[in-house]
Design a protein around this motif. Structure first.
Motif: not given
Length: 208
Positions: A180-208
């Motif tokens: 719920k709190r994933v954001n642009v700045y933290d994503v871009l400020n990381s060298d590697k982004l690691i997401m769980t399968e459940a988190a991927i599904k949750a983000v896709e549900e919101v953004l699709v």
């Protein structure tokens, strides 16, 4: 079809997951990313900076010299702005609000662009789960080594386990977020982004 491998916390390849191309496979919109990062950085500014004007600087009550007859310009106070130690003209005041708003569509586009950039740059990794029996920092250090993480690693979970959070909190450069709190700045400020399968599904549900 956009497929990526799913790893476990030991670093072994266990399965595959198909990513939604409307979220993780779009062409990045750099202007949307710029606007969103600027908004987030501006919102972090406290706005508590303050300088003293001529009414607030201590001293300067006495007229430095008489009005006429000295040959010098008239002066009423040694705390006028042109004097060393005088007040500041038009300086910043307390409680300034730097935040601003952008359209919701632009914000969503920026997040999808950031996620797609990570996938395109091969800085994205899917993991099935992360769990520990005891809250020890060395357990998270092992996971980071198994996954070949860089100096800055962002983990995104569907829900953050308190034990995992305690394992990671003392490691510099490691940050945990829920979906719920994933954001642009933290994503871009990381060298590697690691997401769980459940988190991927949750983000896709919101953004699709």
């Amino acid at each position: 079809m956009l497929k990526v491998k799913v790893y476990n916390q030991e670093g072994a390849d266990v399965s595959e997951i198909e990513l939604n191309e409307a979220v993780f496979g779009i062409e990045a919109n750099n202007q949307a990313i710029y606007d969103m990062v600027r908004l987030q950085r501006a919102s972090l500014r406290q706005g508590t900076h303050k300088v003293k004007n001529r009414t607030e600087v201590r001293g300067g009550g006495k007229k430095p010299w008489r009005q006429k007859g000295t040959g010098r310009a008239r002066q009423g106070s040694t705390r006028s702005p042109q004097w060393v130690g005088g007040g500041v003209v038009f300086g910043p005041n307390t409680n300034r609000n730097y935040s601003f708003k952008i359209n919701r569509k632009v914000a969503r586009l920026a997040l999808k662009s950031a996620l797609s950039t990570k996938v395109a740059d091969e800085e994205f990794m899917a993991i099935n789960t992360v769990s520990f029996e005891t809250p020890k920092t060395k357990e998270m250090v092992k996971v980071l080594a198994n996954l070949n993480c860089g100096k800055k690693t962002l983990f995104v979970f569907d829900e953050i386990c308190p034990t995992v959070a305690r394992c990671a909190k003392n490691i510099p450069g490691v940050k945990l977020l829920d979906a719920k709190r994933v954001n642009v700045y933290d994503v871009l400020n990381s060298d590697k982004l690691i997401m769980t399968e459940a988190a991927i599904k949750a983000v896709e549900e919101v953004l699709v």
